[in-house]
Write a protein that holds these residues in place. Structure first.
Motif, mmCIF file in Angstrom:
data_model
loop_
_atom_site.group_PDB
_atom_site.id
_atom_site.type_symbol
_atom_site.label_atom_id
_atom_site.label_comp_id
_atom_site.label_asym_id
_atom_site.label_seq_id
_atom_site.Cartn_x
_atom_site.Cartn_y
_atom_site.Cartn_z
ATOM 1 N N HIS A 43 6.019 6.104 -1.421
ATOM 2 C CA HIS A 43 4.944 6.659 -2.254
ATOM 3 C C HIS A 43 4.741 8.160 -2.061
ATOM 4 C CE1 HIS A 43 1.613 5.589 0.907
ATOM 5 N NE2 HIS A 43 2.717 5.952 1.484
ATOM 6 N N ASP B 180 0.802 -1.221 0.000
ATOM 7 C CA ASP B 180 0.000 0.000 0.000
ATOM 8 C C ASP B 180 0.836 1.272 0.000
ATOM 9 O OD1 ASP B 180 -2.719 -0.885 -0.142
ATOM 10 O OD2 ASP B 180 -2.540 -1.657 1.893
ATOM 11 N N ASP B 181 2.137 1.161 0.266
ATOM 12 C CA ASP B 181 2.951 2.383 0.237
ATOM 13 C C ASP B 181 3.985 2.366 -0.885
ATOM 14 O OD1 ASP B 181 4.716 0.591 1.226
ATOM 15 O OD2 ASP B 181 5.177 1.672 3.069
ATOM 16 N N PHE B 182 3.707 1.593 -1.935
ATOM 17 C CA PHE B 182 4.611 1.584 -3.087
ATOM 18 C C PHE B 182 4.410 2.879 -3.884
ATOM 19 C CE2 PHE B 182 6.097 0.128 -7.327
ATOM 20 C CZ PHE B 182 7.364 -0.270 -6.959
ATOM 21 N N HIS B 183 5.507 3.381 -4.453
ATOM 22 C CA HIS B 183 5.408 4.699 -5.100
ATOM 23 C C HIS B 183 4.686 4.646 -6.449
ATOM 24 C CE1 HIS B 183 9.647 4.281 -7.132
ATOM 25 N NE2 HIS B 183 9.021 3.150 -7.110
ATOM 26 N N LEU B 184 4.273 5.833 -6.891
ATOM 27 C CA LEU B 184 3.518 5.970 -8.137
ATOM 28 C C LEU B 184 4.493 6.111 -9.294
ATOM 29 C CD1 LEU B 184 0.775 8.480 -6.979
ATOM 30 C CD2 LEU B 184 0.675 5.992 -7.046
ATOM 31 N N THR B 185 4.463 5.135 -10.171
ATOM 32 C CA THR B 185 5.429 5.120 -11.279
ATOM 33 C C THR B 185 4.729 4.668 -12.552
ATOM 34 O OG1 THR B 185 5.916 2.861 -10.643
ATOM 35 C CG2 THR B 185 7.399 4.574 -9.815
ATOM 36 N N ASP C 99 11.762 4.535 -3.170
ATOM 37 C CA ASP C 99 10.490 4.039 -3.702
ATOM 38 C C ASP C 99 9.324 4.266 -2.744
ATOM 39 O OD1 ASP C 99 11.036 2.176 -1.800
ATOM 40 O OD2 ASP C 99 10.973 0.442 -3.141
#
Lengths: 327, 327
Positions: B142, A139-144, B140
């Motif tokens: 978010h 849920d906290d993976f970055h927006l890419t 990485d």
């Protein structure tokens, strides 16, 4: 209660309006008015006893958004948008529909400025994520994002969060997995084949598989997706907190596993209708998409998806084929 | 080589233009033309022997961006923008300057459409991150901005990445830490006090500390920041890959540690000029900002910052006070 649905002529919009009409209530309140809008005229839901206002207009055109929100709907389902392959092929069209349209809607709400603070449920997408990925995206993976569509959805998530934080509205963005099985004719979404390889063989038609059977993806049925939207409308801002974009749960499986579920439902003859024809554009777009999610937060918040792809096939047969596979 | 600098009348823009003028080269090529633009007239750099074009205009106004890029600069430093507290207090102004201005610039580049593909170095901010945070924010983590400024910067990062991926330009977004010590009069940035508590006492003036001494933050000097921008201009798209937004390195320390560095440079009398007056707006904004970063990727890509806050104080004295503390 007054409910506004944008993109109401689209597949999810229609199914949501039908469900709202059938339920007659949302978040425990009776729905008195449904405003349904799209760039083509949305259908009137069959079983709804309240009043329906149909608005055929482009949300990004001047004045349209202001007119739509002038009735101060308590809940706005913002589903309107251009799909992924279309947004990739037509850059201006995608930014106009997906970014400018959303901004027009949110700004129209903000400009009312009298303390009215609607719930805005926005259909985002797992395309806000882009490779390389961990095995499962948390849920906290970055927006890419690696598509213009995913970029536009991510930009709208950010705008929605900012306007929520400022108190103009209560936003929630649902990062939908592939909605599968989509009924009706194929659309321009690059993900269209995930549905076509089930829907077309069940209808006795041949279809094209443009990627390898090893492609892994996460799916939720249209019924589950409508359920996500309705569940989201009931989440308070206190429960959500500042992180209003939530990755939805779904069934993670390979294309090969989808095909085996089709075989269990409809036999070898149905599976034989799937023809292989690799498409580099689709392969590239799909390769940049995430496969699997740890939708921990969504599950904790009470969002429920299917647990097997067989269940997704069964729901398609029940909801879109009248409960039986055509002869 | 032709270089365009937006926001060239601002502190970083001016220092960048001075450095470019003094170096006379960028990425190993001689700079023949500098186009400097801002909403007020930018100064002409002192030591530059090439031609300088000054454009006083608002990037978000129709036609301005197209005119600015008509000379097809090889490198664009896009620094123009409204600062954090201003963007928080004036919503329309912030979105117009920070989002619409950037979009106008990138669209103007895209619309040239003849294969020209400039390097675009964009000043983003660590305000794209928002609490709650891990102890140190990795590359990485978010995007969860808790200010409109951070939201606008994050949206622009996404747009820049999409336009880079599509081949219209080669973008790189630098998430700057607090730039410290800022010379000149205070600006409207909520982070302004981080500089003011050093700059004002050194100049013999009293200043206000609006937050607690325990507040932890990451800083880089204006000299290091200009160095980041110039280094970024030399990074190829192959080296960067699709993740073009990079968190810059800096010195992580508490406000108390900043004050002790001031004491070592200028003594107790300087420190006594700092007056405590907590400001709830500033405290709230700063509480939502990240404190510490693992700028692993930036360091691997060769970005270099200071290593102690004493060094940052020394650079301010060298670059902005002529090498000595005023009597």
């Amino acid at each position: 209660m007054h409910v506004l649905v944008t993109g109401a002529a689209g597949m999810i919009g229609r199914k949501l309006a039908e469900r709202l009409g059938r339920d007659g209530t949302l978040c425990g309140a009776a729905i008195t008015t449904l405003t349904l809008t799209d760039i083509v005229e949305p259908p009137v839901p069959a079983d709804f006893s309240g009043s329906v206002r149909l608005v055929t207009a482009d949300l990004a055109d001047p004045g349209v958004a202001a007119s739509l929100v002038s009735g101060r709907p308590e809940v706005v389902f913002h589903i309107a948008g251009v799909v992924s392959a279309d947004a990739e092929l037509n850059l201006d069209k995608g930014y106009r529909a997906n970014l400018d349209g959303t901004r027009a809607l949110l700004d129209a709400i903000r400009r009312i400025g009298d303390g009215w603070r609607p719930k805005v449920v926005f259909t985002s997408s797992c395309a806000v994520f882009g490779a390389p990925f961990p095995d499962a995206i948390g849920d906290d993976f970055h927006l890419t994002p690696l598509t213009s569509y995913g970029t536009q959805k991510a930009m709208c998530e950010l705008l929605l969060a900012d306007y929520s934080r400022r108190g103009f509205l209560d936003g929630v963005a649902l990062r939908l997995p592939a909605v599968c099985v989509r009924p009706g004719p194929p659309n321009k979404a690059a993900s269209g084949f995930f549905s076509a390889i089930i829907r077309e063989p069940l209808a006795g038609r041949e279809t094209i598989l443009p990627v390898a059977e090893t492609v892994l993806h996460t799916h939720a049925s249209p019924r589950a997706t409508v359920g996500f939207l309705i569940h989201a409308a009931g989440l308070s801002r206190e429960v959500l907190g500042p992180r209003i974009a939530i990755t939805m749960p779904g069934v993670c499986c390979t294309v090969g596993e989808q095909i085996e579920a089709l075989r269990r439902a409809a036999g070898d003859a149905a599976v034989a209708r799937i023809k292989r024809a690799p498409d580099p554009l689709v392969e590239t777009i799909v390769a940049g998409w995430p496969h699997r999610f740890d939708a921990v937060r969504a599950r904790a918040l009470g969002f429920v998806a299917e647990t097997t792809f067989d269940e997704i096939v069964r729901i398609h047969i029940e909801d879109d084929l009248g409960g039986r596979i055509p002869d």
